[in-house]
Each structure stands twice: as structure tokens, then as C-alpha cells.
Design a protein around this motif. Structure first.
Motif, short mmCIF file in Angstrom:
data_model
loop_
_atom_site.label_atom_id
_atom_site.label_comp_id
_atom_site.label_asym_id
_atom_site.label_seq_id
_atom_site.Cartn_x
_atom_site.Cartn_y
_atom_site.Cartn_z
N LEU A 133 -10.46 -27.09 13.42
CA LEU A 133 -11.55 -26.46 12.69
C LEU A 133 -11.68 -27.15 11.34
O LEU A 133 -10.81 -27.02 10.49
CB LEU A 133 -11.25 -24.97 12.51
N ASP A 134 -12.76 -27.94 11.19
CA ASP A 134 -12.96 -28.60 9.90
C ASP A 134 -13.96 -27.79 9.06
O ASP A 134 -14.39 -26.72 9.46
CB ASP A 134 -13.40 -30.06 10.09
N SER A 135 -14.33 -28.35 7.91
CA SER A 135 -15.13 -27.57 6.96
C SER A 135 -16.48 -27.19 7.56
O SER A 135 -16.92 -26.05 7.42
CB SER A 135 -15.31 -28.36 5.66
N LEU A 136 -17.10 -28.15 8.24
CA LEU A 136 -18.41 -27.84 8.82
C LEU A 136 -18.26 -26.86 9.96
O LEU A 136 -19.04 -25.91 10.10
CB LEU A 136 -19.05 -29.14 9.33
N PHE A 180 -16.02 -24.61 10.25
CA PHE A 180 -15.72 -23.29 9.71
C PHE A 180 -17.00 -22.57 9.29
O PHE A 180 -17.19 -21.39 9.59
CB PHE A 180 -14.78 -23.42 8.51
N VAL A 181 -17.87 -23.28 8.62
CA VAL A 181 -19.13 -22.66 8.18
C VAL A 181 -19.96 -22.27 9.41
O VAL A 181 -20.55 -21.19 9.48
CB VAL A 181 -19.91 -23.60 7.26
N ASP A 182 -19.98 -23.14 10.41
CA ASP A 182 -20.69 -22.82 11.65
C ASP A 182 -20.07 -21.61 12.34
O ASP A 182 -20.76 -20.77 12.92
CB ASP A 182 -20.69 -24.02 12.61
N LEU A 211 -21.28 -18.44 10.81
CA LEU A 211 -22.63 -18.13 11.25
C LEU A 211 -22.62 -17.54 12.66
O LEU A 211 -23.36 -16.59 12.95
CB LEU A 211 -23.49 -19.41 11.23
N ARG A 232 -20.67 -9.79 8.98
CA ARG A 232 -21.09 -10.51 7.79
C ARG A 232 -19.85 -10.71 6.92
O ARG A 232 -19.29 -9.77 6.39
CB ARG A 232 -22.14 -9.66 7.05
N MET A 284 -18.38 -14.58 1.34
CA MET A 284 -17.57 -15.76 1.00
C MET A 284 -16.46 -15.39 0.01
O MET A 284 -15.39 -16.00 0.03
CB MET A 284 -18.46 -16.86 0.40
N GLU A 285 -16.73 -14.38 -0.85
CA GLU A 285 -15.72 -14.08 -1.86
C GLU A 285 -14.52 -13.33 -1.31
O GLU A 285 -13.55 -13.11 -2.02
CB GLU A 285 -16.33 -13.29 -3.04
N THR A 286 -14.57 -12.94 -0.02
CA THR A 286 -13.44 -12.19 0.53
C THR A 286 -12.72 -12.95 1.63
O THR A 286 -11.87 -12.39 2.32
CB THR A 286 -13.91 -10.84 1.11
N ILE A 287 -13.04 -14.22 1.81
CA ILE A 287 -12.45 -14.97 2.92
C ILE A 287 -10.94 -15.15 2.76
O ILE A 287 -10.46 -15.58 1.72
CB ILE A 287 -13.13 -16.34 3.05
N GLU A 288 -10.22 -14.77 3.80
CA GLU A 288 -8.78 -14.96 3.87
C GLU A 288 -8.50 -16.04 4.91
O GLU A 288 -8.80 -15.83 6.09
CB GLU A 288 -8.10 -13.67 4.35
N PRO A 289 -7.91 -17.16 4.55
CA PRO A 289 -7.67 -18.22 5.53
C PRO A 289 -6.93 -17.75 6.78
O PRO A 289 -7.28 -18.14 7.89
CB PRO A 289 -6.83 -19.23 4.74
#
Lengths: 88, 319
Positions: free
Chosen positions: A41-44, A46-48, A51, A60, A63-68
Motif C-alpha cells: 500500500l503506497d501513498s496513492l 492509501f488515498v484511493d 475513497l 468517512r 484525515m486528522e484522525t488517521i491511525e496508521p
């Protein structure tokens, strides 16, 4: 964990694996594969993924609550979705 | 080469952007001579570009070869038409740049000439830009200074982070590469070449703004812009995360957002918790700190900070 919860979690894992295979075109070896450490899982991707989670599960993720760790494996993602559904 | 012939392309690529460029080229009718990436001579280094190139059956070469003038000879022997550079940071030798029959082109994650150099996605967020662009330009000996072929602009919103903006750059940039290939295939002379205005050029190097230190004495929006500019979570940030000091401890702010509420305490003062987050006063408004790093470990804001504590203002800030 109740049988119903276990079954739901198993279904979610399958559904999340399908997101990776169908939408992200990523073959994940197992539900416990570390998606981040392996680079699957790369950056793109992850964003996909975020979505797709919104589209398929109505989730939903602010972004401010993302936990890796919530996105570290198919199993973790399924657990995260289940948890969000309980909160909602 | 004649118009209409498949191009012979060398791709120099890294990161997710490089993978997407590789896949786009693989879908095209053009021939990839080789994929060049840093991990080829770094065994054990994970590299999606290397892995995908191998899966697709392409030759993989070390990216560092582009620094060597002798590599130009190899490109001439292979009759390379195009060199495409996507997120590789090696400085390419001038002779190598000139070797391909069509030219060497770079996909840069920022509008040019105003955002040339490194980490420009982060710099754009740091400066509070509301629009950003990805640029495909012909490469020149001066980094990011060659004539522009294509650029694509898009909006930035208040929730964007460095990660999401990087993704936007890739999504907008790959179609520009595809457009370049179509143009070359149809009419070599039709590639746009808009010269950059050197008086508008801003080049960003390796330095991190403010020496990496967060200044609560700034407006809330600026404070949060710096946090967002460093936010590549769950991936590593080239800038790290903005550092703060509290009672002798160094922490880093990972996730934050500005509140509409006017701050009612001096800048840097910790306010009330809000769920797992906690308010901290900036110059004008409260900032809600969701996550921070304490001894390198992620923690909730409310778990680490107590109302009434006050962050130390840096003595001096390196620019």
C-alpha cells in the motif's frame, strides 16, 4: 467475541480484500500481511483506499484522525470498519 | 524516429508516482527500454517501482547511472527517444539529458517556476496555497527550469495534507505524461515549450521551515498549515513533524485543526480536552491537537497535555 460478531468480521475481511483486488488492483497474500511495511500500500493506494472505504462502507475517515495501525492489514481495516459501525 | 513509430523510452522513477507512470507506459504502445530506480542496487530496500517493473518483465537499471556522462553512450546505442523522470531526485548529467532523440522530460509535483526544487507539496501547504499544480517540463541542466510542456491545476482544501496533495499531483500528472506521448507520436514538433520566467523562480532545498519548530505565536491557520505540510501519515514525512517543547520534553504535533473559537489564553497554552484531542492557543484562535508524538510514540492530545500547561516558545528559529 459473539458468533455473530465473528461472522461479521469475517465478512468484512473478505469485503476489504475484495476492495484491494478489484478497486486497487493489489493482490494481498493474506489478511494479516503488513500492507505498509511491505510497500503493498503506497501513498496513492492509501488515498484511493480511503475513497473506496467511503464509497463501499459509508465510512468517512477524517484525515486528522488517521491511525496508521488501523490500515496496517486487511484484518486491521476490517476491525476498524466494524468499530466505526458500532460508534455510528 | 518517425511520427507514429512506437517510442523507445527510459523511465527513471520512484514512489507511487513512479509506479503509476510505469503502468501508464506499460498500457501504451511504446517500448520501455529500461526502468531505472534507486533500489536496483540496494538489495533489501523495498521498492514498488522495482517490483512492478520486474512483474511486467522490464529491465531494471540503477537510477544512479543517470549521473554519469558515459550512460549517454548507452542511451544512444539503445536509440532512446525519450527519458521520463518521475520523482527521481538524481541530478541527471547534461549529456544524458541531451541523448534521447526527442528529449528528457520531468513530472514535477508543483507549479513552475514558483515552486521548484524539493518537497514543494509541503511548501505549498506551509504557505497556505489554495491551488496547486503538477508540471511536465523538458529537463534542462538547471533543476526544474526547462520549458514547460503541460501543467494541470487543482484546488486544495482545508483538510488536504501532504499525502493527499501528492496523490492529487499523481492523478493529474499521469494524464499529462500520456498527453506528451500522444503529441510526440503524432507530431514531434508540436510539444509545447513555454519558457519559464526566471524572475518568478523560487527554489526550495532540503531545509525544513522554521528549523522544524512550531510557533504557537502564529495564527492558528499557519500553525495547522505547517502540521498538514508535514503530514504524510501513515507514511514517513521527509520533514518529520513540527516539534514543540513542554516542560523540558520534546514532542511533535502530528494531527491538528484550527477551531473557529478565539483563543482566550496566551499562545501556547493548553486548554480543555475535546474528546481525545485537546485545545492549544495559537495567536488568534484555538488549535485542536488530535495526535502528537511523545518519545517517538503516537499519543492522543488529551492523553499527554493538561489544561494550563504552556509550550515553550523557541529561543531562535532557524530558517
Amino acid at each position: 467475541m459473539l458468533m455473530a460478531d465473528r461472522a461479521q468480521l469475517a465478512d468484512l475481511r473478505t469485503a476489504v480484500a475484495a476492495v484491494f483486488a478489484d478497486a486497487l488492483k493489489i493482490e494481498v497474500p493474506s489478511h494479516d500481511t503488513d500492507l505498509l511495511a511491505t510497500g503493498l500500500l503506497d501513498s496513492l493506494g492509501f488515498v484511493d483506499l480511503l475513497l473506496e472505504l467511503e464509497r463501499r462502507f459509508g465510512l468517512r475517515v477524517a484525515m486528522e484522525t488517521i491511525e496508521p495501525d488501523n490500515f496496517r492489514s486487511v484484518a486491521n481495516i476490517a476491525q476498524f470498519i466494524a468499530g466505526q459501525r458500532k460508534v455510528a | 524516429m518517425d511520427s507514429g513509430d512506437p517510442l523507445k523510452i527510459i523511465l527513471v522513477a520512484e514512489e507511487a508516482a513512479g509506479v503509476q507512470a510505469l503502468r501508464a507506459l506499460a498500457r501504451s504502445e511504446h517500448r520501455i527500454i529500461a526502468v531505472m530506480t534507486a533500489a536496483v542496487d540496494e538489495p533489501g530496500r523495498p521498492s514498488a517501482v522495482k517490483d512492478v517493473a520486474a512483474q511486467l518483465g522490464y529491465a531494471t537499471w540503477p537510477a544512479r547511472w543517470v549521473k554519469d556522462a558515459a550512460f549517454a553512450e548507452r542511451m544512444l546505442e539503445d536509440e532512446a527517444d525519450l527519458l521520463l523522470n518521475v520523482h527521481s531526485l538524481y541530478l541527471i548529467n547534461e549529456r544524458v539529458l541531451a541523448a534521447p532523440s526527442v528529449g528528457s522530460y520531468n513530472m514535477h509535483p508543483g507549479p513552475l517556476p514558483r515552486y521548484a526544487g524539493l518537497n514543494v507539496v509541503s511548501w505549498a501547504l506551509y504557505y497556505g496555497e489554495t491551488r496547486h499544480a503538477v508540471t511536465v517540463h523538458r529537463m534542462a541542466p538547471t533543476v526544474d527550469a526547462g520549458p514547460i510542456a503541460y501543467e494541470a491545476w487543482f484546488d486544495l482544501d482545508d483538510e488536504d495534507t501532504a499525502l493527499t496533495v501528492s496523490a492529487k499531483c499523481v492523478r493529474a500528472g499521469i494524464p499529462l505524461i500520456e498527453k506528451l506521448l500522444k503529441t510526440v507520436a503524432a507530431d514531434l514538433t508540436a510539444i509545447p515549450a513555454i519558457p519559464q520566467d526566471p524572475s518568478q523562480r523560487r527554489y526550495f532545498g532540503k531545509n525544513v521551515p522554521d528549523g522544524g519548530e512550531l510557533l504557537w505565536s502564529r495564527p492558528a491557520r499557519r500553525v495547522v498549515n505547517f502540521v498538514r505540510a508535514c503530514d504524510y501519515l501513515p507514511f514517513r514525512s521527509p520533514w518529520g513533524h513540527p516539534r514543540v517543547r513542554l516542560e523540558g520534553r520534546e514532542l511533535a504535533i502530528v494531527k491538528a485543526k484550527p477551531l473557529d473559537e478565539a483563543a482566550t489564553a496566551p499562545a501556547g497554552t493548553v486548554g480543555d480536552p475535546v474528546g481525545r484531542a485537546v485545545k492549544v492557543a495559537a495567536a488568534d484562535r484555538w488549535v485542536l491537537v488530535h495526535r502528537l508524538l511523545c518519545d517517538g510514540q503516537p499519543q492522543d492530545g488529551a492523553a499527554q497535555l493538561r489544561p494550563g500547561q504552556r509550550f515553550e516558545e523557541p529561543v531562535s528559529v532557524a530558517c
